[in-house]
Structure formats: structure tokens, C-alpha cells
Scaffold this motif. Structure first.
Motif, PDB file in Angstrom:
ATOM      1  N   GLN A 118      99.495  33.545 104.844  1.00  0.00           N
ATOM      2  CA  GLN A 118     100.950  32.606 104.851  1.00  0.00           C
ATOM      3  C   GLN A 118     101.500  32.333 106.440  1.00  0.00           C
ATOM      4  N   GLU A 120      99.351  32.279 108.967  1.00  0.00           N
ATOM      5  CA  GLU A 120      98.148  31.453 109.592  1.00  0.00           C
ATOM      6  C   GLU A 120      98.516  29.823 109.153  1.00  0.00           C
ATOM      7  N   ALA A 121      98.811  29.798 107.702  1.00  0.00           N
ATOM      8  CA  ALA A 121      98.881  28.544 107.374  1.00  0.00           C
ATOM      9  C   ALA A 121     100.031  27.815 108.163  1.00  0.00           C
ATOM     10  N   SER A 122     101.267  28.359 108.485  1.00  0.00           N
ATOM     11  CA  SER A 122     102.184  28.018 108.828  1.00  0.00           C
ATOM     12  C   SER A 122     102.145  27.761 110.282  1.00  0.00           C
ATOM     13  N   LEU A 127     104.404  24.736 111.691  1.00  0.00           N
ATOM     14  CA  LEU A 127     105.930  24.881 111.747  1.00  0.00           C
ATOM     15  C   LEU A 127     106.327  25.803 112.849  1.00  0.00           C
ATOM     16  N   SER A 128     107.775  25.755 113.083  1.00  0.00           N
ATOM     17  CA  SER A 128     108.402  26.510 114.001  1.00  0.00           C
ATOM     18  C   SER A 128     108.678  27.742 113.415  1.00  0.00           C
ATOM     19  N   VAL A 131     111.561  27.746 111.031  1.00  0.00           N
ATOM     20  CA  VAL A 131     111.218  27.062 109.705  1.00  0.00           C
ATOM     21  C   VAL A 131     110.321  28.162 108.690  1.00  0.00           C
ATOM     22  N   ARG A 134     112.573  30.886 107.271  1.00  0.00           N
ATOM     23  CA  ARG A 134     113.420  30.225 106.382  1.00  0.00           C
ATOM     24  C   ARG A 134     112.773  29.667 105.104  1.00  0.00           C
ATOM     25  N   ASP A 135     111.649  28.939 105.166  1.00  0.00           N
ATOM     26  CA  ASP A 135     110.868  28.408 104.106  1.00  0.00           C
ATOM     27  C   ASP A 135     109.608  29.045 103.501  1.00  0.00           C
ATOM     28  N   ILE A 136     109.118  29.611 104.284  1.00  0.00           N
ATOM     29  CA  ILE A 136     108.011  29.879 103.717  1.00  0.00           C
ATOM     30  C   ILE A 136     107.890  31.832 103.600  1.00  0.00           C
ATOM     31  N   PRO A 139     111.841  33.204 101.345  1.00  0.00           N
ATOM     32  CA  PRO A 139     111.641  33.066  99.919  1.00  0.00           C
ATOM     33  C   PRO A 139     110.660  33.865  98.928  1.00  0.00           C
ATOM     34  N   GLN A 140     109.579  34.250  99.771  1.00  0.00           N
ATOM     35  CA  GLN A 140     108.613  35.158  99.078  1.00  0.00           C
ATOM     36  C   GLN A 140     108.738  36.451  99.316  1.00  0.00           C
TER      37      GLN A 140
ATOM     38  N   ARG B 106     102.548  24.065 120.447  1.00  0.00           N
ATOM     39  CA  ARG B 106     103.202  23.536 119.505  1.00  0.00           C
ATOM     40  C   ARG B 106     102.938  21.880 119.577  1.00  0.00           C
ATOM     41  N   PHE B 116      91.492  26.759 104.824  1.00  0.00           N
ATOM     42  CA  PHE B 116      91.227  28.197 105.201  1.00  0.00           C
ATOM     43  C   PHE B 116      90.301  28.273 103.758  1.00  0.00           C
ATOM     44  N   VAL B 138     108.379  19.374 110.763  1.00  0.00           N
ATOM     45  CA  VAL B 138     107.778  19.041 112.006  1.00  0.00           C
ATOM     46  C   VAL B 138     107.674  17.861 112.589  1.00  0.00           C
TER      47      VAL B 138
END
Lengths: 219, 277
Positions: A118, A120-122, A127-128, A131, A134-136, A139-140, B106, B116, B138
Motif C-alpha cells: 500500500q 509502495e503503490a502510494s 501521492l504526498s 495524502v 489521509r486517504d490510503i 482509512p485502512q 516527487r 505490481f 497529485v
């Protein structure tokens, strides 16, 4: 006479008023504990040791010292540094601060359970860090730890009688005053016990509702 | 990672600078050197398959390019810009580079997208939300624009009727197709595929490969894939790199490398893989 019903009905409204103070201290204290605990948990994951280690030390320090001492410290020692708090404010702050350290451990477990993929996907989606949390991540991480947080809500609630030590007029303090004024402790103390029992049961049911709601929300 | 000198990739005879350049890149885990002095240029629009035995460093190549791993030496360039490094202060044009800041990473990382092995979809978001998250937060797209882009990409991968499904309600092949759409929604110039079919049941491999084939045919993407699907590599790639013990042991067009491998290790690997299946 072991139990005086007339006296019982007389003091019931007074204790009910004091129960409001207890509930207020619990709720405000727990909101502080939940938010500050999350902040502590996230800061303890910081890549910078300058952030991670001091925060970790502070959390361990607060967690390893008695709540009663912290209450006294905020109420009696802070004024020496020019910070004067009302008994109620010192009370909920101490409760919130103390329980934030327990909550931070709970959050930490939740955060550590998020699979590496998760994060690594971010990164791959650019994503900053803000974020991502906050978003990933959050919530999990939170729904699975709601039951543990709920336990601390009930635990915090049951520690509010400690505030009687700095004369906050919550349930315990009010019952003590009633008892000493009338030389009868049986009724007020029993009623306090019943109040705590009822409120604990109600909040446990409430926590189960929240759990169920979180589970259904995922679809 | 130390300061380095590395030349900005110049245009080759063909007149085009490479899209990706690994310039003497080294990666170590403790005493173990996973990649040793890797030198590799990949042209814009080129499709490169990376094959090799496990532990040969092939996945590490993709993870470094996605900035998931720090490198211990050398410089990675993407689209004419240093990615792992940035120009040192007051040293413009001198070729002196210092390790990249988070901010620099970034900026450059947006040119690269990755799919992946284990999909890594966000389980608490619908397929469409998975594709909208990064474009909104983003790239700054409005929710409406992001929704349109996401829906379009999801229908491109054949999931136009699954927009509101959560990852848990989708098969592995469908999840991987959502992951491809999610990466494409950021409009990367380079797409990385890390063993994207390895975690799938055999009957689901085809649908994912079909999508990748379609991408290759319809988009001007540079694609780098680590794969165990030799048949697919042979048919799809412009070039195949065989990795062995942290080095490129052999590289060439698929017809040559599969048809007439020069390197003894390549021969051994290919015959072992073909025997297995």
C-alpha cells in the motif's frame, strides 16, 4: 435501616447532574486522547530520528507514570509556570494526555498492519506523505482498531473518579460530599456504582454499533 | 548515496536521447551486491523485457526506477533529467550531482508508473476511486475530469461495467487490469510491469497480457517489464535483457536471444524455463 429510599430519591437528581460532568470529562478527554494518540503514532513512524525518538520518549514517560500524579501536576504545578487551569480543564487534559499514549500504541498496531504494498503503490502514484496517510493508510488502519480504542474509552471513563482528588464536582466527588453532609454513604456510593455500570454498558453497545457501521460501509 | 558525476544523456546517432538511462548504477543490500555497475539505455517508446533467474536483480531494476529503492552508486536518468540525483548547488552545467531531495523525487517520479505483482490496489476504494485518487490529489484534476479519465481507462481495460466494484469483489485478472488503468491515469511516459501475471491463476493471465499488448499498440509508452512469460516477451518486446548475478549477461532482439543465445548462462536458463513449461 440499611437503605433509605426517601434519601435515595432526594440525592438522585444531584448525582444525575454530577454524571453530566463525568460524561463531559470523558468525552472531551477521549477526543483529545484519540487525536493526540494518532498524532503520536504517526510521529513515531517519522523517518527522522530527531522526531521519532523524542516523541517515543515522551509517550513512554507519560504512559509509565500514574495518572493521578499527572492530574496533580497539571493542576498544582503548572500555575508555578504561569499556566493556571480550572480543575475541570486540568482534569480532562490529564485524562486525554494519559490515554493518548495508550491510544497511540493501538494506532501503531493498526498502522503496522498495513501491507508494504500500500505504501509502495502510494509512492508509485506520487501521492504526498500527507495524502498517503489521509486517504490510503488511516482509512485502512483505524477500522480494525476501533474495538481496542473503545476499550480505552470505557477505561478512561472509569478513571474519572480520580478527578475528585482535585475537587472536580463529578460523580465521585459529589457522592463523597453528599455522604459526609448526611452521614450516609451507602446510597450515594451504590448509586455511583450503578451510574458507572449503566454508562459503561451503554458505551459498549455504542462501540459495537460503530464497529458494525464501519464494517458495512466498506460494501 | 554520494554525489556523482554523470553526463546528461546525449542524442545517439538516431537523433533521440534515451528515455531511461541507468548510468553505472549499483545497488547493495549489506554485503550483497544486487546490481553491479548497471549500464542500460532505453529509448522512448521501446519495449524491454527483463528476464533472468530469481535473485538476479531484475525486479530491483524496476524498483530503483520507481524510487522504491535507494541506489548506492551511479545515476538514473529519466527523460533527460537526473532522477536519483539533482544538480548540485551553484554547479549548473558542471555535471556535479547531489542525491535528490524528496521534492525532486516527487517532480521526476511522475513520469514513471508501475504495476505490481500483487496489484496493491487500495481495498477501501472502488475501482473508479482507485483510478481517481492520484489524478485528483497529485495532478489537481477536478473530480469530474478524474472520473471521466478513470472511466475511460477502465473501459479501455475492459472493466467499464465494474467502476463501482471494490477490489475484493474482482478476480485477480480484473484487479490487475484496474491497477494498469490506475497507473495510466497519471499519464506516465514510462510504464513498469513487475511480474504482473505471476500471482494470477493461469486462466487469468491472458486477459492481462491482452491489455498490455493493446497498450503497446495504441500508446506511445516506454515499457519495461520483468516477466517469466517467455512467449509473451518474445512476441511483445523490442529487446530482451537477460540478467544474471546483478549484471546484464546478454541483451538483444527477442529473435536472437531466444533463437540463438550466445551466453552459456542464457542457454541454461532458457532450456530450464522451457523444460518447466
Amino acid at each position: 435501616m440499611l437503605w433509605d429510599w426517601g434519601y435515595t430519591w432526594e440525592i438522585l437528581p444531584v448525582l444525575a447532574g454530577a454524571a453530566i460532568v463525568t460524561i463531559e470529562a470523558t468525552l472531551v478527554g477521549f477526543v483529545i486522547a484519540a487525536l493526540l494518540g494518532l498524532a503520536f503514532a504517526i510521529l513515531r513512524m517519522s523517518p527522522s530520528a530527531w522526531v521519532r525518538l523524542p516523541v517515543g520518549g515522551l509517550v513512554e514517560f507519560i504512559r509509565s507514570t500514574p495518572l493521578l500524579i499527572q492530574i496533580f501536576f497539571l493542576f498544582f504545578v503548572f500555575p508555578k509556570f504561569g499556566v493556571t487551569l480550572s480543575a475541570f480543564t486540568a482534569g480532562f487534559l490529564a485524562l486525554g494526555l494519559h490515554y493518548s499514549t495508550y491510544c497511540s500504541e493501538v494506532y501503531r498496531a493498526g498502522l503496522e498492519n498495513i501491507p508494504k504494498g500500500q505504501w509502495e503503490a502510494s509512492i508509485a502514484l506520487n501521492l504526498s506523505p500527507w495524502v498517503t496517510f489521509r486517504d490510503i493508510i488511516i482509512p485502512q488502519a483505524i477500522p480494525p482498531v476501533v474495538p481496542a480504542l473503545g476499550n480505552y474509552l470505557v477505561a478512561l471513563f472509569k478513571e474519572t473518579p480520580l478527578l475528585s482528588a482535585i475537587a472536580v464536582l463529578e460523580l465521585m466527588q459529589t457522592a463523597k460530599i453528599l455522604g459526609s453532609e448526611n452521614f450516609r454513604y451507602t446510597e450515594p456510593m451504590t448509586l455511583v456504582g450503578i451510574f458507572f455500570l449503566l454508562l459503561s454498558l451503554i458505551s459498549a453497545a455504542g462501540i459495537r454499533q460503530v464497529e458494525r457501521w464501519l464494517k458495512n460501509r466498506r460494501g | 548515496m554520494e554525489a556523482s558525476t554523470s553526463e546528461r544523456p546525449a542524442a545517439a546517432e538516431g537523433g533521440v536521447a534515451p528515455m531511461v538511462r541507468f548510468d553505472r548504477v549499483t545497488k547493495r543490500y549489506g554485503a550483497l551486491t544486487v546490481l553491479d555497475d548497471l549500464q542500460l539505455d532505453i529509448a522512448a517508446g521501446e519495449k524491454v523485457a527483463i528476464i533472468g533467474p530469481s535473485g538476479s536483480g531484475k525486479t530491483t531494476v524496476l524498483r530503483m526506477l520507481m524510487t522504491l529503492e535507494r541506489i548506492d552508486g551511479g545515476v538514473i536518468w529519466v527523460d533527460g533529467e537526473p532522477m536519483t540525483h539533482m544538480p548540485g548547488p551553484g554547479a549548473a552545467g558542471s555535471g556535479s550531482l547531489v542525491p535528490a531531495s524528496q521534492r525532486h523525487l516527487r517532480q521526476v517520479r511522475g513520469k514513471v508508473g508501475m504495476v505490481f505483482q500483487h496489484f496493491n490496489l487500495f481495498p477501501h476504494m472502488s475501482a473508479l476511486k482507485n483510478c481517481m485518487e492520484a489524478p485528483v490529489t497529485v495532478l489537481g484534476l477536478s473530480r469530474k475530469e478524474a472520473r471521466e479519465r478513470g472511466a475511460e481507462l477502465l473501459s479501455m481495460v475492459g472493466l467499464g461495467d465494474k467502476l463501482d466494484h471494490f477490489p475484493g469483489q474482482l478476480s485477480g485478472g480484473q484487479q490487475q487490469r484496474v491497477a494498469i488503468a490506475r497507473a495510466l491515469a497519471m499519464r506516465p511516459k514510462v510504464m513498469l510491469f513487475d511480474e504482473v501475471t505471476s500471482a494470477l491463476d493461469p486462466e487469468l493471465v491472458g486477459e492481462v497480457l491482452t491489455v498490455i499488448r493493446k497498450l503497446g499498440a495504441e500508446h506511445d509508452l516506454t515499457m519495461i517489464m520483468v516477466t517469466h512469460q517467455m512467449g509473451f516477451a518474445k512476441e511483445f518486446a523490442d529487446r530482451v535483457c537477460f540478467f544474471y548475478q546483478g549484471r546484464i549477461a546478454e541483451t538483444g532482439a527477442p529473435a536472437e536471444l531466444f533463437g540463438n543465445p550466445e551466453n552459456e548462462r542464457t542457454r541454461q536458463f532458457l532450456s530450464a524455463v522451457l523444460e518447466a513449461g
